[in-house]
Scaffold this motif. Structure first.
Motif, PDB file in Angstrom:
ATOM      1  N   LEU A  85     -15.487  47.682 -30.838  1.00 39.44           N
ATOM      2  CA  LEU A  85     -15.033  47.098 -32.091  1.00 39.44           C
ATOM      3  C   LEU A  85     -16.153  46.187 -32.575  1.00 39.44           C
ATOM      4  O   LEU A  85     -16.364  45.108 -32.024  1.00 39.44           O
ATOM      5  CB  LEU A  85     -13.750  46.287 -31.902  1.00 39.44           C
ATOM      6  N   THR A 130      -0.254  45.874 -31.537  1.00 36.72           N
ATOM      7  CA  THR A 130      -0.924  44.926 -32.439  1.00 36.72           C
ATOM      8  C   THR A 130      -0.009  44.442 -33.564  1.00 36.72           C
ATOM      9  O   THR A 130      -0.466  43.749 -34.482  1.00 36.72           O
ATOM     10  CB  THR A 130      -2.179  45.576 -33.058  1.00 36.72           C
ATOM     11  N   ARG A 150      -6.444  43.077 -36.950  1.00 38.93           N
ATOM     12  CA  ARG A 150      -5.489  43.645 -36.005  1.00 38.93           C
ATOM     13  C   ARG A 150      -5.451  45.172 -36.101  1.00 38.93           C
ATOM     14  O   ARG A 150      -5.271  45.868 -35.090  1.00 38.93           O
ATOM     15  CB  ARG A 150      -4.103  43.041 -36.234  1.00 38.93           C
ATOM     16  N   ILE A 153      -8.405  46.535 -34.208  1.00 38.85           N
ATOM     17  CA  ILE A 153      -8.132  46.468 -32.776  1.00 38.85           C
ATOM     18  C   ILE A 153      -7.184  47.605 -32.377  1.00 38.85           C
ATOM     19  O   ILE A 153      -7.351  48.222 -31.316  1.00 38.85           O
ATOM     20  CB  ILE A 153      -7.547  45.099 -32.393  1.00 38.85           C
ATOM     21  N   LEU A 166     -15.766  44.339 -27.578  1.00 37.90           N
ATOM     22  CA  LEU A 166     -15.266  43.755 -28.825  1.00 37.90           C
ATOM     23  C   LEU A 166     -16.170  42.607 -29.245  1.00 37.90           C
ATOM     24  O   LEU A 166     -16.402  41.669 -28.475  1.00 37.90           O
ATOM     25  CB  LEU A 166     -13.834  43.241 -28.646  1.00 37.90           C
ATOM     26  N   PRO A 169     -13.445  39.511 -31.569  1.00 35.50           N
ATOM     27  CA  PRO A 169     -12.163  40.111 -31.972  1.00 35.50           C
ATOM     28  C   PRO A 169     -11.201  39.133 -32.623  1.00 35.50           C
ATOM     29  O   PRO A 169     -10.215  39.571 -33.222  1.00 35.50           O
ATOM     30  CB  PRO A 169     -11.600  40.638 -30.651  1.00 35.50           C
ATOM     31  N   VAL A 181      -3.928  38.100 -29.801  1.00 33.99           N
ATOM     32  CA  VAL A 181      -4.910  39.158 -29.551  1.00 33.99           C
ATOM     33  C   VAL A 181      -5.464  39.055 -28.136  1.00 33.99           C
ATOM     34  O   VAL A 181      -5.588  40.057 -27.412  1.00 33.99           O
ATOM     35  CB  VAL A 181      -6.046  39.096 -30.591  1.00 33.99           C
TER      36      VAL A 181
END
Length: 267
Positions: A85, A130, A150, A153, A166, A169, A181
């Motif tokens: 991500l 999420t 979100r 993710i 990530l 994030p 998260v």
């Protein structure tokens, strides 16, 4: 899921144009654990993550996954094992949330394979985890920054990789959603053994949620180890140039860093 994948970098040098960002870096990501990369702005955190996911080719050295150079692995094979991500992902114009999250399933589909019930289940689980299920039919460009984060993710979760990288994030999220998260990523690690590597700016959240910390300074590894080993007053001074006090977090038992500025200090 398995915790047996091993990701490491050897003598890694990275840069852009004439500027060297990372120089001679060696490090090992503990398999099956949560690792947080911390450091001052422009120290190379995001650059390192880009190279680990093979978006950036090293000037020298290599990134190794299970004994193989990631830059020599077939793209789809790597994508079934390692997901990323990035810091500022860009969604195609007009795409819906469900379609974007569904793109996380592409590495699991062959040239002639069709969308399957397994894909539906993976996407639904990612949306539910999420708390974005109610957004499934919305266009991504209509969402708030926190909602978009979100959803991204969720796409990473739908990919169902054994290693997940990530880059910040918790960006755009208020403090309650930041904790949600990080709780979600911890659940993923504990229930499925997913190796998590994330760049975080908040040292205290990094210390609370990570099993392993990597502190970068000036493009080099300054310290690596448990939060108690890395988040020390001397390390914070060296890495961030900040006077500070480190105490024990009464909630988690992890180290808690208190910054000390020129004002609002009790004599």
């Amino acid at each position: 899921m398995t915790t047996e994948h091993h990701l490491l970098v050897e003598r890694l040098a990275l840069g852009y144009g004439d500027r060297t960002v990372i120089d001679g870096l060696d490090l090992l990501v503990p398999p099956g654990r949560v690792t947080a990369i911390v450091g001052a702005n422009a120290c190379g955190k995001s650059t390192l993550l880009r190279s680990m996911s093979r978006l950036l080719t090293p000037r020298s050295g290599r990134v190794v996954l299970d004994g193989k150079d990631v830059h020599r692995l077939p793209a789809k094979q790597l994508a079934r094992t390692l997901g990323l991500l990035p810091q500022s992902p860009i969604a195609p114009e007009g795409i819906t949330v469900a379609d974007l999250v569904g793109r996380g399933r592409h590495p699991h589909q062959g040239f002639l394979s069709r969308w399957s019930t397994e894909d539906d289940v993976a996407v639904a689980a990612a949306l539910d985890a999420t708390e974005t299920s109610e957004l499934a039919d919305r266009h991504v460009d209509e969402l708030s920054g926190g909602q978009r984060q979100r959803v991204w993710i969720a796409m990473a979760l739908a990919q169902q990789t054994d290693l997940l990288l990530l880059d910040e994030p918790t960006t755009f999220l208020d403090v309650s959603h930041q904790v949600e998260v990080l709780d979600l990523l911890t659940d993923l690690n504990r229930s499925r053994g997913t190796t998590i590597v994330m760049v975080l700016h908040d040292l205290n959240l990094a210390a609370r949620y990570a099993d392993h910390l990597i502190a970068l300074a000036g493009g080099r590894l300054h310290a690596a180890g448990t939060p108690h080993e890395v988040l020390t007053e001397s390390t914070v001074r060296a890495v961030f140039g900040l006077q500070n006090q480190v105490i024990t977090d009464p909630t988690s038992g992890k180290p808690l860093m208190l910054p000390i500025g020129r004002h609002h200090v009790t004599v």
